[in-house]
Every structure is written in C-alpha cells, then in structure tokens.
Write a protein that holds these residues in place. Structure first.
Motif, PDB file in Angstrom:
ATOM      1  N   LEU A  36       0.814  -1.219   0.000  1.00  0.00           N
ATOM      2  CA  LEU A  36       0.000   0.000   0.000  1.00  0.00           C
ATOM      3  C   LEU A  36       0.843   1.262   0.000  1.00  0.00           C
ATOM      4  O   LEU A  36       0.505   2.249  -0.647  1.00  0.00           O
ATOM      5  N   LEU A  37       1.948   1.239   0.735  1.00  0.00           N
ATOM      6  CA  LEU A  37       2.804   2.421   0.822  1.00  0.00           C
ATOM      7  C   LEU A  37       3.809   2.503  -0.321  1.00  0.00           C
ATOM      8  O   LEU A  37       4.382   3.559  -0.579  1.00  0.00           O
ATOM      9  N   GLY A  38       4.043   1.384  -0.991  1.00  0.00           N
ATOM     10  CA  GLY A  38       4.964   1.371  -2.118  1.00  0.00           C
ATOM     11  C   GLY A  38       6.410   1.604  -1.736  1.00  0.00           C
ATOM     12  O   GLY A  38       7.170   2.206  -2.496  1.00  0.00           O
ATOM     13  N   ARG A  39       6.801   1.125  -0.559  1.00  0.00           N
ATOM     14  CA  ARG A  39       8.171   1.319  -0.081  1.00  0.00           C
ATOM     15  C   ARG A  39       8.477   0.315   1.018  1.00  0.00           C
ATOM     16  O   ARG A  39       7.593  -0.299   1.581  1.00  0.00           O
ATOM     17  N   GLU A  40       9.774   0.209   1.302  1.00  0.00           N
ATOM     18  CA  GLU A  40      10.181  -0.624   2.433  1.00  0.00           C
ATOM     19  C   GLU A  40       9.752   0.067   3.726  1.00  0.00           C
ATOM     20  O   GLU A  40       9.721   1.298   3.802  1.00  0.00           O
ATOM     21  N   LEU A  41       9.460  -0.704   4.731  1.00  0.00           N
ATOM     22  CA  LEU A  41       8.984  -0.157   5.991  1.00  0.00           C
ATOM     23  C   LEU A  41      10.128   0.019   6.978  1.00  0.00           C
ATOM     24  O   LEU A  41      11.066  -0.784   7.004  1.00  0.00           O
ATOM     25  N   PRO A  42      10.066   1.061   7.810  1.00  0.00           N
ATOM     26  CA  PRO A  42      11.074   1.227   8.856  1.00  0.00           C
ATOM     27  C   PRO A  42      11.050   0.015   9.795  1.00  0.00           C
ATOM     28  O   PRO A  42       9.988  -0.567  10.051  1.00  0.00           O
ATOM     29  N   SER A  43      12.201  -0.337  10.324  1.00  0.00           N
ATOM     30  CA  SER A  43      12.282  -1.521  11.190  1.00  0.00           C
ATOM     31  C   SER A  43      11.384  -1.401  12.416  1.00  0.00           C
ATOM     32  O   SER A  43      10.822  -2.402  12.867  1.00  0.00           O
ATOM     33  N   ASP A  44      11.228  -0.194  12.958  1.00  0.00           N
ATOM     34  CA  ASP A  44      10.344  -0.033  14.119  1.00  0.00           C
ATOM     35  C   ASP A  44       8.891  -0.340  13.770  1.00  0.00           C
ATOM     36  O   ASP A  44       8.157  -0.887  14.594  1.00  0.00           O
ATOM     37  N   LEU A  45       8.461   0.004  12.569  1.00  0.00           N
ATOM     38  CA  LEU A  45       7.089  -0.286  12.157  1.00  0.00           C
ATOM     39  C   LEU A  45       6.889  -1.793  11.990  1.00  0.00           C
ATOM     40  O   LEU A  45       5.871  -2.347  12.407  1.00  0.00           O
ATOM     41  N   ILE A  46       7.873  -2.453  11.415  1.00  0.00           N
ATOM     42  CA  ILE A  46       7.803  -3.913  11.282  1.00  0.00           C
ATOM     43  C   ILE A  46       7.718  -4.543  12.666  1.00  0.00           C
ATOM     44  O   ILE A  46       6.887  -5.434  12.913  1.00  0.00           O
ATOM     45  N   GLU A  47       8.536  -4.061  13.590  1.00  0.00           N
ATOM     46  CA  GLU A  47       8.519  -4.587  14.958  1.00  0.00           C
ATOM     47  C   GLU A  47       7.171  -4.312  15.627  1.00  0.00           C
ATOM     48  O   GLU A  47       6.632  -5.167  16.343  1.00  0.00           O
ATOM     49  N   PHE A  48       6.590  -3.157  15.383  1.00  0.00           N
ATOM     50  CA  PHE A  48       5.272  -2.802  15.917  1.00  0.00           C
ATOM     51  C   PHE A  48       4.219  -3.814  15.450  1.00  0.00           C
ATOM     52  O   PHE A  48       3.442  -4.333  16.251  1.00  0.00           O
ATOM     53  N   TYR A  49       4.211  -4.104  14.164  1.00  0.00           N
ATOM     54  CA  TYR A  49       3.244  -5.078  13.636  1.00  0.00           C
ATOM     55  C   TYR A  49       3.519  -6.481  14.186  1.00  0.00           C
ATOM     56  O   TYR A  49       2.585  -7.228  14.486  1.00  0.00           O
ATOM     57  N   ARG A  50       4.770  -6.852  14.341  1.00  0.00           N
ATOM     58  CA  ARG A  50       5.105  -8.181  14.877  1.00  0.00           C
ATOM     59  C   ARG A  50       4.692  -8.331  16.339  1.00  0.00           C
ATOM     60  O   ARG A  50       4.437  -9.434  16.799  1.00  0.00           O
ATOM     61  N   GLU A  51       4.643  -7.234  17.056  1.00  0.00           N
ATOM     62  CA  GLU A  51       4.219  -7.275  18.460  1.00  0.00           C
ATOM     63  C   GLU A  51       2.698  -7.407  18.600  1.00  0.00           C
ATOM     64  O   GLU A  51       2.204  -7.608  19.699  1.00  0.00           O
ATOM     65  N   ARG A  52       1.966  -7.268  17.496  1.00  0.00           N
ATOM     66  CA  ARG A  52       0.501  -7.456  17.485  1.00  0.00           C
ATOM     67  C   ARG A  52      -0.212  -6.507  18.463  1.00  0.00           C
ATOM     68  O   ARG A  52      -1.177  -6.879  19.134  1.00  0.00           O
ATOM     69  N   ILE A  53       0.265  -5.279  18.546  1.00  0.00           N
ATOM     70  CA  ILE A  53      -0.305  -4.305  19.481  1.00  0.00           C
ATOM     71  C   ILE A  53      -1.676  -3.870  18.980  1.00  0.00           C
ATOM     72  O   ILE A  53      -1.814  -3.367  17.876  1.00  0.00           O
ATOM     73  N   ALA A  54      -2.687  -4.081  19.826  1.00  0.00           N
ATOM     74  CA  ALA A  54      -4.055  -3.698  19.487  1.00  0.00           C
ATOM     75  C   ALA A  54      -4.483  -2.441  20.229  1.00  0.00           C
ATOM     76  O   ALA A  54      -5.265  -1.647  19.711  1.00  0.00           O
ATOM     77  N   GLN A  55      -3.955  -2.260  21.445  1.00  0.00           N
ATOM     78  CA  GLN A  55      -4.398  -1.151  22.272  1.00  0.00           C
ATOM     79  C   GLN A  55      -3.345  -0.835  23.320  1.00  0.00           C
ATOM     80  O   GLN A  55      -2.727  -1.735  23.886  1.00  0.00           O
ATOM     81  N   VAL A  56      -3.157   0.466  23.572  1.00  0.00           N
ATOM     82  CA  VAL A  56      -2.318   0.945  24.669  1.00  0.00           C
ATOM     83  C   VAL A  56      -3.202   1.863  25.497  1.00  0.00           C
ATOM     84  O   VAL A  56      -3.647   2.900  25.004  1.00  0.00           O
ATOM     85  N   GLY A  57      -3.464   1.454  26.728  1.00  0.00           N
ATOM     86  CA  GLY A  57      -4.399   2.217  27.554  1.00  0.00           C
ATOM     87  C   GLY A  57      -5.741   2.289  26.846  1.00  0.00           C
ATOM     88  O   GLY A  57      -6.298   1.265  26.451  1.00  0.00           O
ATOM     89  N   GLU A  58      -6.231   3.489  26.645  1.00  0.00           N
ATOM     90  CA  GLU A  58      -7.516   3.685  25.954  1.00  0.00           C
ATOM     91  C   GLU A  58      -7.343   3.987  24.461  1.00  0.00           C
ATOM     92  O   GLU A  58      -8.305   4.318  23.781  1.00  0.00           O
ATOM     93  N   PHE A  59      -6.120   3.880  23.962  1.00  0.00           N
ATOM     94  CA  PHE A  59      -5.830   4.204  22.568  1.00  0.00           C
ATOM     95  C   PHE A  59      -5.761   2.929  21.729  1.00  0.00           C
ATOM     96  O   PHE A  59      -5.005   2.017  22.039  1.00  0.00           O
ATOM     97  N   TYR A  60      -6.536   2.893  20.649  1.00  0.00           N
ATOM     98  CA  TYR A  60      -6.581   1.736  19.766  1.00  0.00           C
ATOM     99  C   TYR A  60      -5.617   1.898  18.597  1.00  0.00           C
ATOM    100  O   TYR A  60      -5.563   2.964  17.978  1.00  0.00           O
ATOM    101  N   ALA A  61      -4.883   0.828  18.318  1.00  0.00           N
ATOM    102  CA  ALA A  61      -3.942   0.845  17.201  1.00  0.00           C
ATOM    103  C   ALA A  61      -4.701   0.850  15.875  1.00  0.00           C
ATOM    104  O   ALA A  61      -5.764   0.247  15.745  1.00  0.00           O
ATOM    105  N   MET A  62      -4.131   1.515  14.903  1.00  0.00           N
ATOM    106  CA  MET A  62      -4.704   1.578  13.556  1.00  0.00           C
ATOM    107  C   MET A  62      -3.940   0.596  12.667  1.00  0.00           C
ATOM    108  O   MET A  62      -3.149   0.976  11.821  1.00  0.00           O
ATOM    109  N   THR A  63      -4.193  -0.682  12.921  1.00  0.00           N
ATOM    110  CA  THR A  63      -3.513  -1.760  12.221  1.00  0.00           C
ATOM    111  C   THR A  63      -4.499  -2.451  11.296  1.00  0.00           C
ATOM    112  O   THR A  63      -5.632  -2.717  11.707  1.00  0.00           O
ATOM    113  N   PRO A  64      -4.101  -2.754  10.076  1.00  0.00           N
ATOM    114  CA  PRO A  64      -5.026  -3.462   9.179  1.00  0.00           C
ATOM    115  C   PRO A  64      -5.498  -4.772   9.811  1.00  0.00           C
ATOM    116  O   PRO A  64      -4.729  -5.484  10.450  1.00  0.00           O
TER     117      PRO A  64
END
Length: 175
Positions: A36-64
């Motif tokens: 979708l972005l048409g580029r390689e992803l930063p390593s931190d973003l890849i790590e974020f997706y690998r951690e399967r983070i859905a929510q931090v406190g009352e904030f919901y992740a915007m993950t596909p």
C-alpha cells in the motif's frame, strides 16, 4: 531516544496497559502495508506489527485487520491516510486525530507525530515521541498524567529526545 518496540510493549504489558491481537497475522500485515505504501517499511514499524499491538491504555492501534474467512476487514485508507504527509497511522486519539510514524526517507530512527483532523492531517502538528518505542511509553502514561495533573513536560522523563524531532516541535513548543 530509541527504545526497542518489543521492550516498550513488554513494559506496558507488565503494567496491564497493552492489549495484543489474539491471532498473529503480522507477516501478512507487513506485506500488505508495504504494498500500500509502495516502499520498504522502517524496522520499528515492522517490529510494531510483529508485536501485534491492538491497544495501549484507551488508545486503539490503527492496524489493518485480516480475517481468514473474508480477507481484509479494514479499508486501505487506514494505512494510506497520512501518506501525503509522509507518515503512516499508528493510533487514533479518540477524537479523529492520528498519531503517525514518520516515513521520511533515510531517517534512521523515525519519530512519531500528531496529525490534527481539524487541519485535514496536512502536516505534523507536534512531536509525540522521538522513536516508536519511546512514543508507546509516553502514550501509556498520557491518561494518567492528565488525570493526576503531572507537571508540564513530564514526557521528557520518558523521552529526553522528544524536543529534537526534526519535523515538528514537542507539544509545549508547538504554540
């Protein structure tokens, strides 16, 4: 200040502030976002997706979201909403604005910025974290800081580099 995403996630989970997606679709999500972005992803973003983070406190992740029966449950715009501003959404603030990770090319440690919906997400309004891991820890304490009326610039204790973000100033410097 680079705090690894996995370390931040572990610390937040230990405090009961992090919820994860039950099923690991991270490889599929990473490939989908890359396309979708048409580029390689930063390593931190890849790590974020690998951690399967859905929510931090009352904030919901915007993950596909993926469902094995129907495919992608989220619109592509969930990922591309900030592409014009060279960022990718991470979390909504609950009021329509978005925290997004910087996608500026050749940035070694991308920062996280706040994008205001009232301004059409035109540009980064203020720096929310000097790295994705630092941002997660700041986000985890943000409701508590407000409720307990922590002193201004409390974020510096967690993220001492937040005032050094290149695209926008820290909140207290944003005017």
């Amino acid at each position: 200040m680079r705090i690894p995403v996995a370390e931040a996630a572990r610390r937040l989970e230990d405090r009961g502030l992090l919820k994860r997606e039950r099923t690991d679709h991270s490889a599929r999500i990473i490939e989908h976002v890359r396309k979708l972005l048409g580029r390689e992803l930063p390593s931190d973003l890849i790590e974020f997706y690998r951690e399967r983070i859905a929510q931090v406190g009352e904030f919901y992740a915007m993950t596909p979201g993926w469902n094995d029966h129907v495919g992608w449950r989220s619109p592509d715009s969930l990922v591309t909403e900030l592409l014009h501003a060279n960022a990718v959404p991470l979390f909504g603030d609950g009021c329509g604005s978005i925290y997004g990770l910087d996608l500026t090319p050749n940035v070694e440690i991308p920062a996280v910025y706040f994008f205001d919906h009232e301004r059409g997400y035109e540009e980064a309004e203020w720096a929310a974290g000097s790295s994705l891991g630092a941002f997660l820890l700041v986000l985890g304490d943000s409701d508590r800081a407000r409720d307990e009326e922590w002193p201004p610039r409390w974020e510096l204790k967690i993220d001492p580099d937040i005032e050094k973000c290149p695209r926008a100033p820290a909140l207290w410097l944003a005017g």
